[in-house]
Design an enzyme around this catalytic site. Structure first.
Site, PDB file in Angstrom:
ATOM      1  N   LYS A  72       0.804  -1.233   0.000  1.00  0.00           N
ATOM      2  CA  LYS A  72       0.000   0.000   0.000  1.00  0.00           C
ATOM      3  C   LYS A  72       0.839   1.286   0.000  1.00  0.00           C
ATOM      4  O   LYS A  72       0.372   2.327  -0.446  1.00  0.00           O
ATOM      5  CB  LYS A  72      -0.930   0.014   1.213  1.00  0.00           C
ATOM      6  CG  LYS A  72      -2.181  -0.826   1.044  1.00  0.00           C
ATOM      7  CD  LYS A  72      -3.023  -0.677   2.311  1.00  0.00           C
ATOM      8  CE  LYS A  72      -4.437  -1.119   2.096  1.00  0.00           C
ATOM      9  NZ  LYS A  72      -5.299  -0.750   3.227  1.00  0.00           N
ATOM     10  N   ALA A 133      -3.043   4.467  16.473  1.00  0.00           N
ATOM     11  CA  ALA A 133      -2.686   5.486  15.478  1.00  0.00           C
ATOM     12  C   ALA A 133      -1.788   4.891  14.395  1.00  0.00           C
ATOM     13  O   ALA A 133      -0.807   5.484  13.984  1.00  0.00           O
ATOM     14  CB  ALA A 133      -1.994   6.660  16.168  1.00  0.00           C
ATOM     15  N   GLY A 134      -2.135   3.698  13.915  1.00  0.00           N
ATOM     16  CA  GLY A 134      -1.340   3.032  12.878  1.00  0.00           C
ATOM     17  C   GLY A 134      -1.833   3.396  11.484  1.00  0.00           C
ATOM     18  O   GLY A 134      -2.383   4.477  11.255  1.00  0.00           O
TER      19      GLY A 134
HETATM   20  P1  NAP Z   1      -1.077  -1.089  12.115  1.00  0.00           P
HETATM   21  O1  NAP Z   1      -0.648  -0.139  11.053  1.00  0.00           O
HETATM   22  O2  NAP Z   1      -0.140  -2.143  12.541  1.00  0.00           O
HETATM   23  O3  NAP Z   1      -1.508  -0.188  13.392  1.00  0.00           O
HETATM   24  C1  NAP Z   1      -1.985  -0.778  14.558  1.00  0.00           C
HETATM   25  C2  NAP Z   1      -2.141   0.255  15.675  1.00  0.00           C
HETATM   26  O4  NAP Z   1      -2.572  -0.453  16.832  1.00  0.00           O
HETATM   27  C3  NAP Z   1      -0.866   0.990  16.079  1.00  0.00           C
HETATM   28  O5  NAP Z   1      -1.205   2.217  16.633  1.00  0.00           O
HETATM   29  C4  NAP Z   1      -0.292   0.059  17.136  1.00  0.00           C
HETATM   30  O6  NAP Z   1       0.517   0.699  18.097  1.00  0.00           O
HETATM   31  C5  NAP Z   1      -1.550  -0.397  17.834  1.00  0.00           C
HETATM   32  N1  NAP Z   1      -1.349  -1.729  18.412  1.00  0.00           N
HETATM   33  C6  NAP Z   1      -1.004  -2.861  17.790  1.00  0.00           C
HETATM   34  N2  NAP Z   1      -0.935  -3.893  18.675  1.00  0.00           N
HETATM   35  C7  NAP Z   1      -1.225  -3.369  19.887  1.00  0.00           C
HETATM   36  C8  NAP Z   1      -1.307  -3.903  21.190  1.00  0.00           C
HETATM   37  N3  NAP Z   1      -1.075  -5.195  21.433  1.00  0.00           N
HETATM   38  N4  NAP Z   1      -1.619  -3.068  22.230  1.00  0.00           N
HETATM   39  C9  NAP Z   1      -1.852  -1.766  21.984  1.00  0.00           C
HETATM   40  N5  NAP Z   1      -1.795  -1.186  20.759  1.00  0.00           N
HETATM   41  C10 NAP Z   1      -1.491  -1.984  19.723  1.00  0.00           C
HETATM   42  O7  NAP Z   1      -2.401  -1.857  11.684  1.00  0.00           O
HETATM   43  P2  NAP Z   1      -3.579  -1.296  10.760  1.00  0.00           P
HETATM   44  O8  NAP Z   1      -3.302  -1.618   9.349  1.00  0.00           O
HETATM   45  O9  NAP Z   1      -3.808   0.109  11.145  1.00  0.00           O
HETATM   46  O10 NAP Z   1      -4.806  -2.231  11.191  1.00  0.00           O
HETATM   47  C11 NAP Z   1      -5.368  -2.132  12.482  1.00  0.00           C
HETATM   48  C12 NAP Z   1      -6.692  -2.896  12.525  1.00  0.00           C
HETATM   49  O11 NAP Z   1      -7.629  -2.304  11.643  1.00  0.00           O
HETATM   50  C13 NAP Z   1      -6.593  -4.368  12.123  1.00  0.00           C
HETATM   51  O12 NAP Z   1      -7.370  -5.117  13.019  1.00  0.00           O
HETATM   52  C14 NAP Z   1      -7.213  -4.401  10.750  1.00  0.00           C
HETATM   53  O13 NAP Z   1      -7.843  -5.626  10.451  1.00  0.00           O
HETATM   54  C15 NAP Z   1      -8.244  -3.302  10.858  1.00  0.00           C
HETATM   55  N6  NAP Z   1      -8.589  -2.709   9.553  1.00  0.00           N
HETATM   56  C16 NAP Z   1      -9.888  -2.744   9.146  1.00  0.00           C
HETATM   57  C17 NAP Z   1     -10.235  -2.196   7.927  1.00  0.00           C
HETATM   58  C18 NAP Z   1     -11.669  -2.261   7.461  1.00  0.00           C
HETATM   59  O14 NAP Z   1     -11.918  -1.990   6.274  1.00  0.00           O
HETATM   60  N7  NAP Z   1     -12.610  -2.563   8.303  1.00  0.00           N
HETATM   61  C19 NAP Z   1      -9.266  -1.593   7.123  1.00  0.00           C
HETATM   62  C20 NAP Z   1      -7.942  -1.552   7.586  1.00  0.00           C
HETATM   63  C21 NAP Z   1      -7.609  -2.127   8.816  1.00  0.00           C
HETATM   64  P3  NAP Z   1       2.094   0.884  17.915  1.00  0.00           P
HETATM   65  O15 NAP Z   1       2.251   2.041  16.972  1.00  0.00           O
HETATM   66  O16 NAP Z   1       2.567   1.174  19.291  1.00  0.00           O
HETATM   67  O17 NAP Z   1       2.611  -0.401  17.348  1.00  0.00           O
END
Ligand code: NAP
Length: 287
Positions: A72, A133-134
């Site tokens: 992406k 905030a990912g």
């Molecule tokens: P990402 O870029 O890895 O970001 C994850 C975020 O959550 C970061 O802020 C991370 O903190 C935090 N985090 C991860 N593990 C954690 C833990 N054990 N405890 C506390 N904070 C934690 O992931 P993403 O791509 O944003 O995806 C996040 C979620 O959104 C996933 O479940 C994904 O399936 C979902 N999603 C859904 C859609 C949809 O269309 N519905 C689209 C995209 C994503 P750090 O920065 O400290 O690592």
């Protein structure tokens, strides 16, 4: 049975791995129901072959494609045009190929906001708190700040990282960030009208996890929106229901980003998002 001919236009999703992608199911369901002569396939592309794949799709006269993990961000260097939202979010999930040029968009933010519109939930002047905030949070922050909310709070485990993300969007509105263990986070929760989880906490297979939120201190009319879509109800949403909060999961967002992409490829404004959502729900839950 659908018959593809020499006139059929091609679409797909590139990612690695991509065999688990639900996009072929939701896209082909709608394409076929609307009698649109397109075929959508999952295309596994390893990281080191992204450049070859992108120019291959162009050479093969594809109409467009979706982009998923891990491409992406890397895809952006190969595009001729990136729209402002995608540039700010920092990720492209949809590419349109037109006149031999590659146009990049991010439709996640449309999927996120459309789910709220469908619920008739107005964001005007609302106080919103985001958890995490990912990558996905960036699309959510963009949606919220361009939808007229009053205030955005972000609670995360890593305040510095979250602050960096917030800084990228500060020209669109005021964002306050803290570690979700800080005392002021609880104070923010008492004002929150929409709570959005963008962390993977609670996502399958870790279904007994949830972000550290005291739901009891939220106002009773707060909507709890978890963008996770497996399981259908995360622990956060199950607990929220016990507290009599209304809930929303990530299914509609996922279907909404797909519908927005299909609109761009076909130039049709009548894409049936509900049909896409039903196909997605069936694929996810078997129901
Ligand atoms: P990402 O870029 O890895 O970001 C994850 C975020 O959550 C970061 O802020 C991370 O903190 C935090 N985090 C991860 N593990 C954690 C833990 N054990 N405890 C506390 N904070 C934690 O992931 P993403 O791509 O944003 O995806 C996040 C979620 O959104 C996933 O479940 C994904 O399936 C979902 N999603 C859904 C859609 C949809 O269309 N519905 C689209 C995209 C994503 P750090 O920065 O400290 O690592």
């Amino acid at each position: 049975m659908t018959i593809y001919t020499g006139k059929t236009k091609n679409l797909g999703v590139i990612g690695y791995p991509v065999h688990h992608s639900l996009s072929p199911v939701i896209q082909n369901t709608v394409l076929q129901s609307m009698h649109l002569d397109y075929a959508y396939t999952a295309l596994p592309v390893k990281e080191e072959l992204l450049c070859d794949a992108v120019f291959g799709l162009k050479a093969l006269n594809f109409t467009g494609f979706n982009v998923t993990i891990p491409h992406k961000i890397n895809i952006m260097q190969y595009l001729d045009f990136i729209d402002d939202a995608a540039r700010l979010i920092g990720a492209v999930n949809t590419v349109v190929i037109k006149d031999n040029k590659l146009y990049g968009y991010n439709t996640d933010h449309e999927g996120f906001i459309n789910a709220l519109h469908d619920r008739k939930f107005s964001l005007e002047n609302k106080v919103v708190t985001l958890l995490g905030a990912g990558g996905a949070a960036r699309a959510v922050i963009y949606s919220l700040l361009t939808a007229g909310i009053k205030k955005l709070y972000i609670g995360a485990r890593n305040k510095e990282k979250a602050q960096k993300t917030a800084n990228d969007f500060s020209h669109l509105g005021t964002i306050e960030v803290c570690n979700w263990q800080e005392e002021k986070f609880a104070e923010w929760l008492t004002q929150t009208e929409l709570l959005v989880n963008t962390t993977p906490l609670g996502m399958y297979p870790y279904t007994d996890e949830m972000p550290p939120v005291n739901l009891a201190i939220l106002p009773t009319n707060t909507l709890i929106y978890d963008i996770i879509y497996t399981p259908e109800k995360t622990k956060l949403l199950l607990e929220a229901e016990k507290n009599n909060h209304t809930i929303l999961n990530g299914e509609y967002m996922l279907a909404g980003q797909g519908a927005a992409a299909l609109k761009k490829w076909t130039n049709r404004t009548d894409i049936d998002i509900d049909l896409m959502r039903i196909a997605l729900h069936k694929s996810l839950t078997g129901k």
